[in-house]
Design a protein around this motif. Structure first.
Motif, PDB file in Angstrom:
ATOM      1  N   ALA A 112     -22.507  26.439 -32.837  1.00 44.86           N
ATOM      2  CA  ALA A 112     -22.549  27.104 -34.143  1.00 44.86           C
ATOM      3  C   ALA A 112     -23.852  27.867 -34.336  1.00 44.86           C
ATOM      4  O   ALA A 112     -23.857  28.988 -34.862  1.00 44.86           O
ATOM      5  CB  ALA A 112     -22.374  26.071 -35.253  1.00 44.86           C
ATOM      6  N   TYR A 113     -24.977  27.266 -33.910  1.00 43.51           N
ATOM      7  CA  TYR A 113     -26.270  27.918 -34.092  1.00 43.51           C
ATOM      8  C   TYR A 113     -26.349  29.204 -33.260  1.00 43.51           C
ATOM      9  O   TYR A 113     -26.810  30.240 -33.734  1.00 43.51           O
ATOM     10  CB  TYR A 113     -27.424  26.996 -33.692  1.00 43.51           C
ATOM     11  N   ALA A 114     -25.910  29.107 -31.990  1.00 41.44           N
ATOM     12  CA  ALA A 114     -26.004  30.265 -31.101  1.00 41.44           C
ATOM     13  C   ALA A 114     -25.045  31.372 -31.532  1.00 41.44           C
ATOM     14  O   ALA A 114     -25.369  32.556 -31.420  1.00 41.44           O
ATOM     15  CB  ALA A 114     -25.718  29.841 -29.658  1.00 41.44           C
ATOM     16  N   TYR A 115     -23.865  30.991 -32.041  1.00 39.27           N
ATOM     17  CA  TYR A 115     -22.934  32.019 -32.521  1.00 39.27           C
ATOM     18  C   TYR A 115     -23.546  32.755 -33.701  1.00 39.27           C
ATOM     19  O   TYR A 115     -23.492  33.992 -33.778  1.00 39.27           O
ATOM     20  CB  TYR A 115     -21.609  31.391 -32.937  1.00 39.27           C
ATOM     21  N   ARG A 116     -24.129  32.005 -34.612  1.00 36.20           N
ATOM     22  CA  ARG A 116     -24.724  32.617 -35.802  1.00 36.20           C
ATOM     23  C   ARG A 116     -25.906  33.509 -35.431  1.00 36.20           C
ATOM     24  O   ARG A 116     -26.137  34.549 -36.038  1.00 36.20           O
ATOM     25  CB  ARG A 116     -25.181  31.525 -36.761  1.00 36.20           C
ATOM     26  N   ALA A 117     -26.645  33.116 -34.402  1.00 38.19           N
ATOM     27  CA  ALA A 117     -27.832  33.880 -34.006  1.00 38.19           C
ATOM     28  C   ALA A 117     -27.522  35.016 -33.043  1.00 38.19           C
ATOM     29  O   ALA A 117     -28.095  36.104 -33.145  1.00 38.19           O
ATOM     30  CB  ALA A 117     -28.854  32.942 -33.357  1.00 38.19           C
ATOM     31  N   MET A 118     -26.596  34.781 -32.096  1.00 32.54           N
ATOM     32  CA  MET A 118     -26.406  35.726 -30.995  1.00 32.54           C
ATOM     33  C   MET A 118     -24.983  36.237 -30.839  1.00 32.54           C
ATOM     34  O   MET A 118     -24.704  37.001 -29.919  1.00 32.54           O
ATOM     35  CB  MET A 118     -26.862  35.076 -29.681  1.00 32.54           C
TER      36      MET A 118
ATOM     37  N   LEU B 119     -20.451  31.049 -26.958  1.00 26.40           N
ATOM     38  CA  LEU B 119     -19.679  30.549 -25.817  1.00 26.40           C
ATOM     39  C   LEU B 119     -20.579  29.854 -24.800  1.00 26.40           C
ATOM     40  O   LEU B 119     -20.256  28.759 -24.316  1.00 26.40           O
ATOM     41  CB  LEU B 119     -18.933  31.705 -25.143  1.00 26.40           C
ATOM     42  N   ILE B 120     -21.709  30.476 -24.462  1.00 24.27           N
ATOM     43  CA  ILE B 120     -22.612  29.881 -23.469  1.00 24.27           C
ATOM     44  C   ILE B 120     -23.144  28.543 -23.971  1.00 24.27           C
ATOM     45  O   ILE B 120     -23.142  27.539 -23.242  1.00 24.27           O
ATOM     46  CB  ILE B 120     -23.778  30.840 -23.144  1.00 24.27           C
ATOM     47  N   ALA B 121     -23.574  28.501 -25.232  1.00 24.52           N
ATOM     48  CA  ALA B 121     -24.089  27.249 -25.792  1.00 24.52           C
ATOM     49  C   ALA B 121     -22.988  26.198 -25.885  1.00 24.52           C
ATOM     50  O   ALA B 121     -23.215  25.011 -25.603  1.00 24.52           O
ATOM     51  CB  ALA B 121     -24.687  27.500 -27.175  1.00 24.52           C
ATOM     52  N   GLY B 122     -21.784  26.622 -26.270  1.00 20.13           N
ATOM     53  CA  GLY B 122     -20.672  25.679 -26.372  1.00 20.13           C
ATOM     54  C   GLY B 122     -20.270  25.119 -25.026  1.00 20.13           C
ATOM     55  O   GLY B 122     -20.021  23.913 -24.880  1.00 20.13           O
ATOM     56  N   TYR B 123     -20.211  25.987 -24.009  1.00 21.55           N
ATOM     57  CA  TYR B 123     -19.891  25.534 -22.654  1.00 21.55           C
ATOM     58  C   TYR B 123     -20.930  24.543 -22.151  1.00 21.55           C
ATOM     59  O   TYR B 123     -20.593  23.480 -21.608  1.00 21.55           O
ATOM     60  CB  TYR B 123     -19.828  26.741 -21.712  1.00 21.55           C
TER      61      TYR B 123
ATOM     62  N   PHE C 240     -13.499  19.447 -30.756  1.00 17.77           N
ATOM     63  CA  PHE C 240     -12.869  19.731 -32.055  1.00 17.77           C
ATOM     64  C   PHE C 240     -13.431  21.017 -32.676  1.00 17.77           C
ATOM     65  O   PHE C 240     -12.688  21.893 -33.127  1.00 17.77           O
ATOM     66  CB  PHE C 240     -13.101  18.537 -32.998  1.00 17.77           C
ATOM     67  N   ALA C 241     -14.770  21.126 -32.709  1.00 19.76           N
ATOM     68  CA  ALA C 241     -15.409  22.270 -33.359  1.00 19.76           C
ATOM     69  C   ALA C 241     -15.086  23.581 -32.653  1.00 19.76           C
ATOM     70  O   ALA C 241     -14.817  24.598 -33.302  1.00 19.76           O
ATOM     71  CB  ALA C 241     -16.920  22.051 -33.414  1.00 19.76           C
ATOM     72  N   MET C 242     -15.086  23.568 -31.327  1.00 18.68           N
ATOM     73  CA  MET C 242     -14.798  24.798 -30.589  1.00 18.68           C
ATOM     74  C   MET C 242     -13.323  25.181 -30.697  1.00 18.68           C
ATOM     75  O   MET C 242     -12.973  26.361 -30.722  1.00 18.68           O
ATOM     76  CB  MET C 242     -15.235  24.648 -29.132  1.00 18.68           C
ATOM     77  N   ALA C 243     -12.455  24.176 -30.779  1.00 19.95           N
ATOM     78  CA  ALA C 243     -11.031  24.470 -30.967  1.00 19.95           C
ATOM     79  C   ALA C 243     -10.776  25.015 -32.365  1.00 19.95           C
ATOM     80  O   ALA C 243      -9.993  25.958 -32.552  1.00 19.95           O
ATOM     81  CB  ALA C 243     -10.211  23.197 -30.735  1.00 19.95           C
ATOM     82  N   ARG C 244     -11.435  24.456 -33.366  1.00 19.70           N
ATOM     83  CA  ARG C 244     -11.284  24.935 -34.742  1.00 19.70           C
ATOM     84  C   ARG C 244     -11.736  26.383 -34.868  1.00 19.70           C
ATOM     85  O   ARG C 244     -11.209  27.146 -35.682  1.00 19.70           O
ATOM     86  CB  ARG C 244     -12.107  24.043 -35.674  1.00 19.70           C
ATOM     87  N   SER C 245     -12.708  26.770 -34.049  1.00 19.48           N
ATOM     88  CA  SER C 245     -13.224  28.139 -34.087  1.00 19.48           C
ATOM     89  C   SER C 245     -12.463  29.084 -33.171  1.00 19.48           C
ATOM     90  O   SER C 245     -12.826  30.248 -33.044  1.00 19.48           O
ATOM     91  CB  SER C 245     -14.717  28.133 -33.704  1.00 19.48           C
ATOM     92  N   GLY C 246     -11.413  28.575 -32.509  1.00 15.75           N
ATOM     93  CA  GLY C 246     -10.585  29.423 -31.672  1.00 15.75           C
ATOM     94  C   GLY C 246     -11.069  29.594 -30.252  1.00 15.75           C
ATOM     95  O   GLY C 246     -10.514  30.392 -29.494  1.00 15.75           O
ATOM     96  N   TYR C 247     -12.100  28.830 -29.845  1.00  8.12           N
ATOM     97  CA  TYR C 247     -12.647  28.953 -28.494  1.00  8.12           C
ATOM     98  C   TYR C 247     -11.961  28.002 -27.513  1.00  8.12           C
ATOM     99  O   TYR C 247     -12.166  28.081 -26.319  1.00  8.12           O
ATOM    100  CB  TYR C 247     -14.151  28.681 -28.509  1.00  8.12           C
TER     101      TYR C 247
ATOM    102  N   MET D 272      -4.630  23.137 -30.945  1.00  9.44           N
ATOM    103  CA  MET D 272      -4.145  21.760 -31.122  1.00  9.44           C
ATOM    104  C   MET D 272      -5.278  20.741 -31.003  1.00  9.44           C
ATOM    105  O   MET D 272      -5.204  19.647 -31.564  1.00  9.44           O
ATOM    106  CB  MET D 272      -3.063  21.433 -30.099  1.00  9.44           C
ATOM    107  N   LEU D 273      -6.365  21.120 -30.309  1.00  8.57           N
ATOM    108  CA  LEU D 273      -7.496  20.194 -30.150  1.00  8.57           C
ATOM    109  C   LEU D 273      -8.301  20.044 -31.433  1.00  8.57           C
ATOM    110  O   LEU D 273      -9.186  19.187 -31.501  1.00  8.57           O
ATOM    111  CB  LEU D 273      -8.407  20.671 -29.008  1.00  8.57           C
TER     112      LEU D 273
END
Length: 449
Positions: free
Chosen positions: A79-85, A91-95, A301-308, A312-313
């Motif tokens: 969430a932080y990296a998406y908001r900043a970058m 995606l990179i931070a989430g992975y 859960f958070a990445m699935a909720r954001s569509g990444y 269903m996750l």
């Protein structure tokens, strides 16, 4: 935009729960894994590496707390990296975060199996690891408050046990043992030991994954982090130094159960205290396995909720209010690693994920200070920009050292990231802007309810 669940995670966690989750996530690092660093650096080499990494974590946690308190979102660094970058940063931070937590789970499960095998040699390590993995996934499905209450209980037992361990073995500490062949590989060994020193503290940032389930997160999250890091620094240095002076450290540098083996060497393997310690030694590993499963499922859960990830996750169980499919997927990934990889390989892959995530988080902090100067920041990183800069520089050095000394696992990590990026672009996800409510916790709901 991906459809999101109308269910919300319950805000029930207090500072004691956060302390327990944070310490519980990490405390297995005091029980195993760090000792493998002796094999590449010796006792003093690992001590130097650990002091450097301790500085990194202290500066990192105080800086990361600003992000977590300002943006209490279950996705954490994603969430932080998406908001900043933007999308690629997210995606990179989430992975990296997924690799960090999903891969740490099997390492702890295997060590649990090894401890149980130490006690009862007839029990196979792999099957025991799988059993623990399944049990704690089921436990986490029952509800976060129930899980957190269990974390408080089991973490306190684990901390008490480490204190008991230090009390039993400290009289047997000999400086001659500790200083025997202290840096067999010179300064190169110190760099090689950095990833193993990271294992002492790896996963403390997982508290961010339950940010949406914390009562008054902007006040309570800093309290949880700060009390946890103090606890862990004391335990890490105490266990590492005392254990290194009990015997020839080389006898312990390749084991998944160094502490019971150390007590066995000091007191005799037939001694009742040795058996008792090995038995309650399971508590620390259980605390970490339980906590890491909790954190990794929230990241999924958070990445699935954001569509990444598949939507269903992000489904939440109506009865227990927990992300059940995210827990199941986390368990499947953990099971694969239990069967396919060795402990040191798993640790290296998890460390790579952690360090990349730390780098992305510190970059996000700097960018958001410039990009969103009016963002509500109830906790400010002390000594800014010095603290986050120190954390960032040490993280970069640690990443370079990990890649240099572990090219095979680095190739797996990098290859996975390239594949994920290609799929991300092919599906056009980088063109989909996520809405504000998906990138910040719904604090207003807490106030209104």
């Amino acid at each position: 935009m991906a459809e999101t669940s109308t269910e919300h995670l319950k805000r029930v966690l207090k500072p004691i729960h956060l302390w327990a989750i944070a310490v519980g996530l990490v405390i297995s690092g005091e029980y195993f894994g760090w000792n493998l660093g002796w094999a590449v650096s010796g006792t003093i080499g690992l001590l130097i590496a650990t002091l450097v990494i301790t500085l990194m974590y202290i500066t990192f946690i105080f800086s990361y707390t600003e992000l977590t308190a300002s943006i209490p979102h279950a996705g954490g660094a994603f969430a932080y990296a998406y908001r900043a970058m933007g999308p690629f940063g997210g995606l990179i931070a989430g992975y990296a975060t997924l690799v960090d937590f999903l891969v740490a789970t099997p390492a702890v499960a295997v060590s649990l199996g090894s401890y149980l095998h130490f006690l009862y040699p007839a029990i196979p390590i792999t099957e025991a690891a799988m059993g623990f993995n399944v049990f704690f996934i089921l436990l986490n499905m029952l509800g976060v408050k129930e899980s957190a209450t269990f974390s408080v209980f089991i973490t306190i037992l684990a901390v008490v046990e480490l204190a008991l361990y230090l009390g039993i073995v400290s009289p047997h500490f000999k400086m001659d043992n500790y200083l025997t062949n202290p840096m067999p590989f010179g300064w190169a060994g110190v760099f090689a030991a950095l990833p193993f020193a990271v294992w002492f503290y790896l996963a403390i940032e997982g508290v961010a994954m339950v940010a949406e389930e914390v009562e008054n997160p902007k006040r309570n999250i800093p309290r949880g982090y700060i009390s946890a890091i103090i606890t862990l620094v004391v335990l890490a240095l105490g266990v590492m130094i005392i254990t290194g002076g009990l015997t020839d450290w080389r006898k312990l540098s390749h084991l998944d159960y160094p502490l019971p083996e150390a007590i066995g060497i000091v007191l005799g393997k037939g001694n009742g205290l040795t058996k008792i310690f090995a038995s309650i030694g399971l508590f620390g590993l259980i605390a970490s396995l339980h906590g890491i499963i909790l954190a990794s499922s929230r990241q999924v859960f958070a990445m699935a909720r954001s569509g990444y990830l598949p939507s269903m996750l992000s489904d939440i169980n109506h009865r227990f209010q927990t992300p059940h499919w995210a827990l199941v997927v986390s368990g499947v990934v953990s099971s694969i690693f239990i069967y396919k990889f060795k402990t040191d390989q798993i640790i290296m892959l998890s460390v790579l994920g952690a360090v990349v995530m730390y780098i992305m988080s510190m970059l996000s902090l700097f960018i958001l200070r410039k990009k969103e100067p009016r963002l509500s920041r109830p906790f400010l990183a002390p000594a800014y920009p010095v603290f986050p800069a120190i954390a960032l520089v040490i993280c970069v050095v640690c990443l370079i050292a990990t890649i240099y000394f572990n090219p095979d696992m680095s190739l797996i990590f990098g290859g996975g990231l390239v594949i994920v990026l290609l799929i991300f672009v092919a599906m056009g996800k980088h063109k989909v802007a996520l809405t504000e409510d998906m990138m910040s916790a719904p604090i207003e709901e807490v106030i209104n309810h």
